[in-house]
Design an enzyme around this catalytic site. Sequence first.
Site, PDB file in Angstrom:
ATOM      1  N   GLY A 162       0.832  -1.194   0.000  1.00 49.01           N
ATOM      2  CA  GLY A 162       0.000   0.000   0.000  1.00 49.01           C
ATOM      3  C   GLY A 162       0.867   1.245   0.000  1.00 49.01           C
ATOM      4  O   GLY A 162       1.952   1.276  -0.592  1.00 49.01           O
ATOM      5  N   ILE A 164       2.703   2.562   2.266  1.00 46.03           N
ATOM      6  CA  ILE A 164       4.025   2.369   2.862  1.00 46.03           C
ATOM      7  C   ILE A 164       4.832   1.357   2.059  1.00 46.03           C
ATOM      8  O   ILE A 164       5.995   1.588   1.729  1.00 46.03           O
ATOM      9  CB  ILE A 164       3.895   1.923   4.327  1.00 46.03           C
ATOM     10  N   SER A 244       4.777  -1.936  10.934  1.00 44.78           N
ATOM     11  CA  SER A 244       3.316  -1.896  10.802  1.00 44.78           C
ATOM     12  C   SER A 244       2.658  -1.947  12.176  1.00 44.78           C
ATOM     13  O   SER A 244       2.429  -0.916  12.800  1.00 44.78           O
ATOM     14  CB  SER A 244       2.834  -3.031   9.894  1.00 44.78           C
ATOM     15  N   ARG A 245       2.386  -3.135  12.674  1.00 43.39           N
ATOM     16  CA  ARG A 245       1.796  -3.327  13.991  1.00 43.39           C
ATOM     17  C   ARG A 245       2.485  -4.503  14.671  1.00 43.39           C
ATOM     18  O   ARG A 245       2.810  -5.506  14.025  1.00 43.39           O
ATOM     19  CB  ARG A 245       0.286  -3.586  13.886  1.00 43.39           C
ATOM     20  N   GLU A 274       3.371  -3.800  23.658  1.00 42.80           N
ATOM     21  CA  GLU A 274       3.995  -2.501  23.413  1.00 42.80           C
ATOM     22  C   GLU A 274       3.611  -1.523  24.513  1.00 42.80           C
ATOM     23  O   GLU A 274       2.416  -1.273  24.721  1.00 42.80           O
ATOM     24  CB  GLU A 274       3.517  -1.971  22.063  1.00 42.80           C
ATOM     25  N   HIS A 293       7.925   2.981  18.321  1.00 40.82           N
ATOM     26  CA  HIS A 293       6.740   3.267  17.505  1.00 40.82           C
ATOM     27  C   HIS A 293       6.708   4.736  17.070  1.00 40.82           C
ATOM     28  O   HIS A 293       5.739   5.451  17.303  1.00 40.82           O
ATOM     29  CB  HIS A 293       5.460   2.915  18.280  1.00 40.82           C
ATOM     30  N   ALA A 295       8.086   5.568  13.718  1.00 43.55           N
ATOM     31  CA  ALA A 295       8.423   5.622  12.294  1.00 43.55           C
ATOM     32  C   ALA A 295       7.597   6.660  11.552  1.00 43.55           C
ATOM     33  O   ALA A 295       7.986   7.136  10.492  1.00 43.55           O
ATOM     34  CB  ALA A 295       8.237   4.246  11.654  1.00 43.55           C
TER      35      ALA A 295
END
Length: 332
Positions: A162, A164, A244-245, A274, A293, A295
């Site tokens: 997508g 990213i 991403s996650r 996290e 986290h 980015a």
Amino acid sequence: MKAVLAFACLLGAASAQSVLLPDSMKEEVAQVAKENPSLKLEFYSNSRDAREKIATAEGYIGSPDEGLLEAGAKLRWVHVHGAGVERYASFAKIKDGSVTLTNFKIQQGPEIADHAFALLLSLTRNMAAFHRAQEKGAWGQNDARLPMIELRGRTLMVIGYGGIGTQVAERAKAFGMKVIAIDPKDLPISQTLDKTGKPDELNELLPEADVVVSCVPLTPQTEKMLSTAQFAAMKKGSYVINVSRGKVVDTDALVKALQEKKLGGAGLDVTDPEPLPQDHPLWKMQNVVITPHLAWASDQRDDRQDDLILTNLSRFAHGVTLKNRVDPAKGY
């Protein structure tokens, strides 16, 4: 876009539209309000203030909870900050489509792709070890256990092509790498892509990759997409990068693959849980680089995101389809 908006105006699509925005955006939206008299903009200072004003709003810019959405009886549009929408996609009004959800997908591609390569290069060039030596004022020698790797000619797999993932692929090509993309969409082979595959082909294609970069949203389909079977399928010495996650990667399986030296290293901007507990083994691994986290952070991010919000305010005022719409069924 101006032609589209002008046509909408001729059709009479523009009627009074009330949108509730954070106080911090007053200056940014002043011009769009002037250009679109049908917009009625109100501002909130905090979540309590937003709840008091949401009843008359048709649009909302911010990070709502489900209670706020339920209180917004007239809401038709919500724009959330960030690209991930897993916390919003299950809200009743989002899920049933009565409220359109937009986000910052695509806009965050450049900085997150940069960060993915920062993590990768930190591993392949052993930068963390040299930084530790610098802190001690020492002329550090490279640790032979962490070899210096050249990216040219290697293969990078990007999972999730997508906003990213496309940027990651472009950077990989600039480094002289081959690129495989895994995505549910049908993707054409291009100057950026050497091979494509569907999610059900992931395990089949993983052995070809020297680097695997996760760029997928968190959905029921992607949770723990990278786990024991996937790490087993990867090349010995390959790298995992996750921007991403955290829940896309099975943390326990990742730790085991690193401990058993199946993987050459991991670069993680996101983790599960996290943040990681202070005693988590990932903190102590020499071939792991962790960032908190962030980015998404960039000196140009705000300008791109303001442009999107201003564009969508104009489109909302004139009844034109909004950009960056999220499909709640897909979760992105």
